[in-house]
Structures are given as C-alpha cells and as structure tokens.
Design an enzyme around this catalytic site. Structure first.
Site, mmCIF file in Angstrom:
data_model
loop_
_atom_site.group_PDB
_atom_site.id
_atom_site.type_symbol
_atom_site.label_atom_id
_atom_site.label_comp_id
_atom_site.label_asym_id
_atom_site.label_seq_id
_atom_site.Cartn_x
_atom_site.Cartn_y
_atom_site.Cartn_z
ATOM 1 N N GLN A 53 0.323 -0.076 3.611
ATOM 2 C CA GLN A 53 1.331 -0.348 2.579
ATOM 3 C C GLN A 53 2.628 -0.922 3.146
ATOM 4 O OE1 GLN A 53 0.470 3.735 0.651
ATOM 5 N NE2 GLN A 53 1.165 2.486 -1.057
ATOM 6 N N HIS A 66 -8.098 -10.283 0.264
ATOM 7 C CA HIS A 66 -8.329 -11.704 0.522
ATOM 8 C C HIS A 66 -9.522 -12.277 -0.221
ATOM 9 C CE1 HIS A 66 -6.045 -10.895 4.465
ATOM 10 N NE2 HIS A 66 -5.236 -11.476 3.598
ATOM 11 N N ASP A 69 -0.494 -8.398 3.843
ATOM 12 C CA ASP A 69 -0.488 -9.179 5.103
ATOM 13 C C ASP A 69 0.827 -9.016 5.853
ATOM 14 O OD1 ASP A 69 -2.936 -10.045 4.288
ATOM 15 O OD2 ASP A 69 -2.407 -12.179 4.150
ATOM 16 N N ARG A 99 6.320 11.226 7.658
ATOM 17 C CA ARG A 99 4.862 11.177 7.546
ATOM 18 C C ARG A 99 4.441 9.703 7.475
ATOM 19 N NH1 ARG A 99 1.115 11.742 2.396
ATOM 20 N NH2 ARG A 99 -0.791 11.334 3.518
ATOM 21 N N HIS A 121 -5.420 6.900 6.087
ATOM 22 C CA HIS A 121 -4.836 6.660 4.766
ATOM 23 C C HIS A 121 -5.476 5.366 4.223
ATOM 24 C CE1 HIS A 121 -1.148 7.614 2.122
ATOM 25 N NE2 HIS A 121 -1.780 6.630 1.495
ATOM 26 N N ASN A 156 -6.180 11.272 3.785
ATOM 27 C CA ASN A 156 -5.299 11.274 2.622
ATOM 28 C C ASN A 156 -6.051 11.092 1.315
ATOM 29 O OD1 ASN A 156 -2.540 10.990 1.351
ATOM 30 N ND2 ASN A 156 -3.463 9.038 0.731
ATOM 31 N N GLU A 157 -5.824 12.003 0.384
ATOM 32 C CA GLU A 157 -6.303 11.881 -1.001
ATOM 33 C C GLU A 157 -7.742 11.393 -1.130
ATOM 34 O OE1 GLU A 157 -3.916 9.860 -3.833
ATOM 35 O OE2 GLU A 157 -2.194 11.163 -3.550
ATOM 36 N N ASN A 169 -0.462 16.403 -2.491
ATOM 37 C CA ASN A 169 0.267 15.303 -3.136
ATOM 38 C C ASN A 169 0.253 15.570 -4.633
ATOM 39 O OD1 ASN A 169 0.285 14.131 -0.614
ATOM 40 N ND2 ASN A 169 -0.966 12.373 -1.162
ATOM 41 N N TYR A 225 2.146 14.292 -8.396
ATOM 42 C CA TYR A 225 3.086 13.415 -9.096
ATOM 43 C C TYR A 225 3.321 13.825 -10.542
ATOM 44 C CZ TYR A 225 2.944 10.167 -5.189
ATOM 45 O OH TYR A 225 3.078 9.607 -3.934
ATOM 46 N N GLU A 277 3.420 14.453 -0.601
ATOM 47 C CA GLU A 277 3.870 13.298 -1.384
ATOM 48 C C GLU A 277 4.364 13.762 -2.737
ATOM 49 O OE1 GLU A 277 1.334 9.885 -2.157
ATOM 50 O OE2 GLU A 277 0.567 9.986 -0.108
#
Ligand code: NOJ
Length: 494
Positions: A42, A62, A74, A99, A144, A188-189, A331, A333, A398
């Site tokens: 990311q 891509h 990219d 993290r 991740h 992760n997740e 995590n 939200y 998170e």
C-alpha cells in the site's frame, strides 16, 4: 476534632471525584502503547526495483480491472525511497511503535528460500534501524497480502505446501531481523483474503469457476496451520534468545442482533462464530466453533459432498494451534446488524451461504460513504473476547476512518477516534478488558486495494501527484499526537 473534620472532608471530595468521573476524563494507563500502521504494497512502490519479484497484487493491478480507479501501487507513497519521511512523521506523532509489513517477494523474489535479495534485506534493515534510532518499536507483519506470484500460481493459500513456504520465509525474517524486532504478526486479516478476495478481487478479475464454499475454508485452514507452524518455530528456536512475542491479526466487525428476537440474537452469535471465532476458537480451544462444524457439515451432506467442506485438523495440528499466541491482535473498524437468512445473490455453496445470516448496517449510523460507524460495538467486541476467549491481552492492530482524499481538516476522523477511544477506555476501566495497545490505521494515505486512491484513511495526507510524495499532517494527526502525549482524550482529563 479539626483533623477528624479534615478526614471527612477529604473522603467526601475523594468519593465525589470517583462518582463524578466521566470515563473519557480518565487517562489511558501509563503502560498503554499507541502506534500507527501501514502495509508494504500500500505504500512502498518500487514494485520491480532492486531485485524485487512480482506479487499477486502486482499481477492483478497490471492485468485485470480489479481496481476501481485503474490505479496501481507501482509508486504509491514511494516509501521504499522515502521511508525516512515516514519515520519523521512517526516521530512527530510520538508513537511508541510502527506496524509495517515486509513485502515477501522483496526479500525472496520467487517466494522460495533458495534466492535472497540483498537489496530487500538492506531496505528493511535501514527501516528497522531508523525506527529504533528514534525510540520507535518495529511491529512487523510477515504477510500483508503480498504473496509472491509463483506461489500464487501454485495455488496461493489453498496449497497445503504454503505452510512450508511461509515457515521458511518467516524463519529467515527471524534470523535477519529478530535481534531487533520483538513483536511479530504472522498473517494479516485472513478473512479478507480467504473470503473477500474471492468475492471481490478474483471474481471481478474475471477468474470464474472459483469453487466457493471450499476455497474459503481451505485457505483459512492453511492460514491457521502456517501461523501455528511459525509460532512454534519462534517459540522453540528463537524466543529464549530474541525474547519477542508472536500473534496473528484477526479482523472482526461486531455482529449485533437486528432486534430482540431470539432468532436475531442467535444469528448475531452465529455470525460472530463464523467471523472472529473461525480463527480465535482454534487458537484458544484447538478447533473450529461447533456452529461452523455443524452448519457446514449439514449443508455439505445435503449438497451431495461425501465429507464436510470444512477441513478437519489432525490431533497434532490441534495441539500446535491451541495456544499459538502471546496476545490477541484485532483489526476493528465497524459493526453490523444481523438477522437469519441468506441473500439470493450468494452462490451455493459459499461461505456467506453457510452462516445463514444477513448482515446490514443501520442507515442512521453516522460516518462517511465508505464507513458507517457504531462505536459501542467496539466495546462490545472487546468484552465478548474477554468473556468467550479467556480474558486475553488484546492489542488493536488497526482502527481508523475512511473518507475522501485531500481532506486536511478531517473532523470526521477526529470524531471517529474520539468516539472509539472512549469505548476503549470504558472497556479498560469498566469492563476490565486487558487492552494494552492501539494502532491507528493508517499512518499515510495509501493504495486502498480495489478502491485505489479513491478512499483514504491516513493521518498524513500524501500528495501522490508531487515528485517527492509530500506528506502533510491532517488535523487528525495533531489530535492523535495530543492523545499520545497526554494519554487523554479531552483537555480536562485528570
Ligand atoms: C484492513 C487491511 O489490513 C488494510 O490493508 C486496509 O487498508 C484497511 N483494512 C482499510 O480498508
């Protein structure tokens, strides 16, 4: 007499103080840690530089229309070249830890252990040393979602051999960085890449014929086996010398019954088991929740499968998985309302069909176009984990608010943190939850997977058009900095 009066007066004042305390007036405990987070794909950019191999996401962006705005990672925030700017931002915030994740094919270009990329190793050494020089602890996510493309071709997390490949990779990271990294987060997740990737990324990329209803469970099964393998490796080979701790990052919305009816209450509990319990139950008790075993087993029979689509752990696997955590990493939200039923849009079989629950959010909840919020659900989730999973130490790895790009005066994000952190305080002080750390997602605006750059969660704005990807603190960064410095949510905090 005088002193007696004094004592009475003091006691009265003391009890007034206790009784008049608003929880949001109390500071977080002294030992409580605040941090910020990111992930490699990311923010790093440099997708094909200095010996890095391609990952599945490099391929997807891509070659498929999976990203809404047609963008890629990219270059992203170019952290591969500008990691010092990230460290400066972290220092400005005053966080205790950062993290971040290691990009698997930057270290092992093909995913396999036989070829190590020295430039990748140097990059993470520089990042780790730079953080430690500023007194910031590195919290490293080993995976991740940056699976090396060759391993994706071999079946991704559905290939049982991933357990060995992942263990080889993690072993190398412990050797390379374990002298300085003391908190490791293996994966992760998994819910996101075992369930949501199938629905969003893979299907929208036109890869039809994915056997839903089996792939989700096989993926999660291998995640748990791979995590346990790495946890035990660290425990027996490294822990005594490196003295670190290891966990896996589990994502969870909190499911709330849509009404007081027994059916809705049961649906909420079933959903919690299919979401959080899918991972937490094996970790704490050694096997999947009974509801999952029963539901998937029964549907499988009706659907003509000779055995359940939910794989079974061997006895030795159960022993390895049970207790494979030093703390619970979550995590979170938002929350969702639940009622029994299945959406006619779901394929049969599929994970979403098996739980027999419809989830939705209350349109009246405040928030943005991307995230509706229900802060009380956060406290309920923490209490639920405490009660159902043996009162573990919990770190929030998170939490953050999603809005549109270029909003520097991000009052909605400040409001989110204020409301959610208040719930954290209530969980700590009123419910006795052993919550010890909180991570804001994210440090920077970054590539938000299939939403590209259309959605942002950063404390720092990134000018993606500019040559040097200028980082500018949003108002929420200033707010968070103050929370970290004072350990308080409001100015009158005592
Ligand atoms: C969870 C993921 O771990 C992270 O990569 C993502 O950016 C956030 N959710 C926000 O969607």
């Amino acid at each position: 007499m005088q002193s007696k009066l004094m004592i009475i007066r003091c006691l009265t004042l003391f009890f007034n103080w206790v009784l008049c305390q608003e929880i949001s007036n109390l500071p977080f405990p002294n030992s409580f840690l605040f941090g910020a987070a990111s992930s490699a794909y990311q923010i790093e950019g440099a997708w094909n530089e200095s010996g890095k191999g391609p990952s599945r996401w490099d391929y997807l962006v891509h070659n498929t229309p999976v990203v809404n705005d047609g963008s890629t990672g990219d270059v992203a925030a170019d952290s591969y070249h500008r990691y010092k700017d990230d460290i400066a931002a972290l220092k400005e915030l005053g966080v205790s830890f950062y993290r971040f994740s290691i990009n698997w094919p930057r270290i092992l270009p093909t995913g396999f252990i036989n070829e190590i990329n020295p430039a990748g190793v140097e990059y993470y050494n520089n990042l780790i040393d730079g953080l430690l020089a500023e007194g910031i602890e590195p919290w490293v996510t080993i995976y991740h979602w940056e699976i090396p493309l060759p391993l994706h071709y071999l079946g991704d997390w559905n290939n049982d051999k991933i357990v060995q490949y992942f263990t080889d990779y993690a072993n190398l990271l412990f050797q390379l960085f374990g002298d300085r990294v003391k908190t490791w987060l293996t994966i992760n997740e998994p819910f996101s890449f075992c369930v949501l990737f199938v629905n969003v990324e893979v299907l929208s990329a036109g890869q039809e014929g994915v056997p839903t209803g089996t792939t989700e469970y096989q993926c999660a099964h291998n995640v748990l086996r791979a995590h346990a393998s790495v946890y035990r490796l660290y425990q027996f080979k490294y822990k005594a010398i490196q003295k670190g701790r290891v966990s896996i990052v589990i994502s969870s919305e909190f499911s709330l019954p849509a009404s007081d009816s027994a059916e809705d209450i049961a649906a909420a509990e079933r959903k919690r088991k299919f979401d959080l319990g899918w991972y937490l139950h094996p970790l704490v008790y050694g096997d999947y929740p009974q509801t999952m075993i029963d539901n998937i087993g029964n549907y499988s029979v009706v659907q003509g499968f000779p055995v359940s689509r939910l794989p079974k752990f061997t006895i030795l696997e159960k022993l390895a998985i049970k207790g494979a955590y030093d703390f619970i990493a979550i995590n979170h939200y938002t929350s969702a309302l639940t009622t029994p039923g299945t959406s006619s849009e779901e394929p049969v079989p599929s994970f979403n069909n098996d739980d027999g629950v419809i989830t939705y959010q209350n349109p009246s909840w405040e928030g943005s176009d991307f995230l509706k919020i229900f802060p009380e659900g956060f406290r309920e989730l923490l209490v639920y984990i405490k009660k159902n999973y043996r009162n573990p130490e919990i770190a929030i790895t998170e939490q953050g608010f999603a809005d549109y790009p270029n909003i520097i005066n991000d009052t909605a994000r400040i409001n989110y943190y204020q409301l959610y952190l208040t719930q954290a305080l209530k969980a700590i002080y009123e419910d006795g939850v052993r919550l010890t750390a909180y991570t804001a997602w994210s440090l920077l605006d970054s590539f938000e997977w299939n939403n590209g750059y259309l959605v942002t969660l950063g404390l720092y704005d990134v000018d993606f058009e500019s040559e040097n990807k200028t980082r500018t603190p949003k108002e929420s960064a200033k707010y968070y900095k103050n929370v970290i410095a004072t350990k308080c949510l409001i100015d009158t905090c005592v």
